[in-house]
Design a protein around this motif. Structure first.
Motif, PDB file in Angstrom:
ATOM      1  N   LEU A 136      15.047  -7.862 -18.462  1.00 44.46           N
ATOM      2  CA  LEU A 136      16.345  -8.066 -19.116  1.00 44.46           C
ATOM      3  C   LEU A 136      17.167  -9.168 -18.438  1.00 44.46           C
ATOM      4  CD1 LEU A 136      17.031  -4.328 -19.795  1.00 44.46           C
ATOM      5  CD2 LEU A 136      17.042  -6.103 -21.559  1.00 44.46           C
ATOM      6  N   GLN A 137      17.003  -9.345 -17.150  1.00 43.93           N
ATOM      7  CA  GLN A 137      17.711 -10.418 -16.450  1.00 43.93           C
ATOM      8  C   GLN A 137      17.106 -11.779 -16.768  1.00 43.93           C
ATOM      9  OE1 GLN A 137      17.572  -9.417 -12.289  1.00 43.93           O
ATOM     10  NE2 GLN A 137      19.051  -7.746 -12.500  1.00 43.93           N
TER      11      GLN A 137
ATOM     12  N   GLN B 249      11.803   1.032 -14.054  1.00 43.15           N
ATOM     13  CA  GLN B 249      13.182   0.574 -13.899  1.00 43.15           C
ATOM     14  C   GLN B 249      13.234  -0.859 -13.375  1.00 43.15           C
ATOM     15  OE1 GLN B 249      15.766   3.027 -11.534  1.00 43.15           O
ATOM     16  NE2 GLN B 249      17.328   1.437 -11.423  1.00 43.15           N
ATOM     17  N   TYR B 250      12.510  -1.144 -12.311  1.00 42.53           N
ATOM     18  CA  TYR B 250      12.555  -2.490 -11.725  1.00 42.53           C
ATOM     19  C   TYR B 250      11.988  -3.533 -12.687  1.00 42.53           C
ATOM     20  CZ  TYR B 250      13.714   0.014  -7.462  1.00 42.53           C
ATOM     21  OH  TYR B 250      14.312   0.821  -6.539  1.00 42.53           O
TER      22      TYR B 250
ATOM     23  N   ILE C  51      19.711   1.434 -18.308  1.00 40.68           N
ATOM     24  CA  ILE C  51      18.254   1.226 -18.293  1.00 40.68           C
ATOM     25  C   ILE C  51      17.517   2.528 -18.000  1.00 40.68           C
ATOM     26  CG2 ILE C  51      16.347   0.072 -17.099  1.00 40.68           C
ATOM     27  CD1 ILE C  51      18.183  -2.409 -16.891  1.00 40.68           C
TER      28      ILE C  51
ATOM     29  N   GLU D  66      14.606  -4.052 -15.491  1.00 37.97           N
ATOM     30  CA  GLU D  66      15.737  -4.819 -14.967  1.00 37.97           C
ATOM     31  C   GLU D  66      15.381  -6.300 -14.882  1.00 37.97           C
ATOM     32  OE1 GLU D  66      16.656  -2.954 -11.232  1.00 37.97           O
ATOM     33  OE2 GLU D  66      17.767  -1.318 -12.182  1.00 37.97           O
TER      34      GLU D  66
ATOM     35  N   LEU E   8      21.544  -3.195 -23.317  1.00 36.72           N
ATOM     36  CA  LEU E   8      21.017  -2.998 -21.972  1.00 36.72           C
ATOM     37  C   LEU E   8      21.261  -4.203 -21.076  1.00 36.72           C
ATOM     38  CD1 LEU E   8      17.690  -1.111 -22.748  1.00 36.72           C
ATOM     39  CD2 LEU E   8      19.893  -0.161 -22.052  1.00 36.72           C
ATOM     40  N   ARG E   9      21.267  -5.393 -21.652  1.00 36.19           N
ATOM     41  CA  ARG E   9      21.604  -6.582 -20.843  1.00 36.19           C
ATOM     42  C   ARG E   9      23.046  -6.520 -20.390  1.00 36.19           C
ATOM     43  NH1 ARG E   9      19.923 -12.508 -22.042  1.00 36.19           N
ATOM     44  NH2 ARG E   9      20.435 -12.531 -19.852  1.00 36.19           N
ATOM     45  N   GLU E  10      23.923  -6.063 -21.280  1.00 33.22           N
ATOM     46  CA  GLU E  10      25.348  -5.984 -20.954  1.00 33.22           C
ATOM     47  C   GLU E  10      25.671  -4.821 -20.020  1.00 33.22           C
ATOM     48  OE1 GLU E  10      27.321  -5.910 -24.746  1.00 33.22           O
ATOM     49  OE2 GLU E  10      26.567  -7.896 -25.272  1.00 33.22           O
ATOM     50  N   ASP E  11      24.887  -3.747 -20.102  1.00 33.31           N
ATOM     51  CA  ASP E  11      25.125  -2.574 -19.256  1.00 33.31           C
ATOM     52  C   ASP E  11      23.811  -2.078 -18.667  1.00 33.31           C
ATOM     53  OD1 ASP E  11      25.977  -0.313 -17.969  1.00 33.31           O
ATOM     54  OD2 ASP E  11      26.722   0.711 -19.766  1.00 33.31           O
ATOM     55  N   PRO E  12      23.355  -2.725 -17.583  1.00 35.66           N
ATOM     56  CA  PRO E  12      22.083  -2.331 -16.957  1.00 35.66           C
ATOM     57  C   PRO E  12      22.064  -0.891 -16.439  1.00 35.66           C
ATOM     58  CG  PRO E  12      22.830  -4.449 -16.105  1.00 35.66           C
ATOM     59  CD  PRO E  12      23.943  -3.891 -16.931  1.00 35.66           C
ATOM     60  N   ASN E  13      23.232  -0.266 -16.310  1.00 34.13           N
ATOM     61  CA  ASN E  13      23.265   1.132 -15.871  1.00 34.13           C
ATOM     62  C   ASN E  13      22.604   2.061 -16.883  1.00 34.13           C
ATOM     63  OD1 ASN E  13      24.621   0.636 -13.423  1.00 34.13           O
ATOM     64  ND2 ASN E  13      26.577   0.557 -14.503  1.00 34.13           N
TER      65      ASN E  13
END
Length: 177
Positions: A142-143, A135-136, A46, A139, A39-44
């Motif tokens: 993970l960031q 979602q927020y 999430i 995100e 999920l860190r590599e592909d936040p899409n």
């Protein structure tokens, strides 16, 4: 009365279910390093992850309803005015709808719709708000963190006694920046 009922859902019922889903999202990431990295590599992904957490750990597992007339379901007679429970959580683990229904899969190959927010005219009025909050938050989590891990074995996590919710009492984690 209807407007007051909707605001009650937003203020009280929606808070607890969203909090518990956020806890379950964090728990899933802390327990599965590969999923955390994915999920860190592909936040899409999430959004797909959140839907899978809602499916697997339904925020509200049952909703009471009353039979409006005498009826029969699967050979069971249900008299009019009887209270019955729609078990969303059970439906979300139906092996006829979901392959490997008891396992986290992100992304999930089968595209069956979960019932974590209810269904039909009885869907959750706060589902869009809950999805946006989740979602927020995911995100940002993970960031911000390079790692999240449980500080106790999963088998030691304790759940509050409840009929409708599977709510963790606490989630002891360690976050690394």
């Amino acid at each position: 009365e209807e407007i007051i009922s909707i605001f009650t859902v937003f203020l009280f019922r929606g808070h607890d279910t969203t909090r518990q889903t956020l806890t379950n999202c964090t728990r899933a990431l802390a327990a599965d390093k590969a999923l955390f990295r994915q999920l860190r590599e592909d936040p899409n992904q999430i959004k797909l992850f959140i839907e899978e957490v809602i499916r697997l750990y339904s925020p509200a597992n049952a909703t009471p309803r009353y039979a409006v007339k005498d009826t029969e379901i699967a050979g069971v007679n249900i008299p009019a005015n009887s209270q019955i429970y729609l078990c969303w959580g059970s439906g979300n683990r139906d092996p006829q709808l979901f392959e490997n229904a008891d396992q986290m899969q992100c992304p999930r190959a089968d595209k069956a719709q979960h019932m974590g927010f209810g269904a039909g005219i009885h869907f959750c009025v706060g589902m869009r708000l809950a999805r946006a909050q989740l979602q927020y938050t995911m995100e940002a989590l993970l960031q911000r963190y390079s790692d999240i891990s449980l500080t106790v074995p999963e088998s030691e996590l304790q759940y509050a006694p409840a009929i409708n919710l599977r709510a963790l009492v606490s989630l002891p984690i360690r976050c690394t920046i």
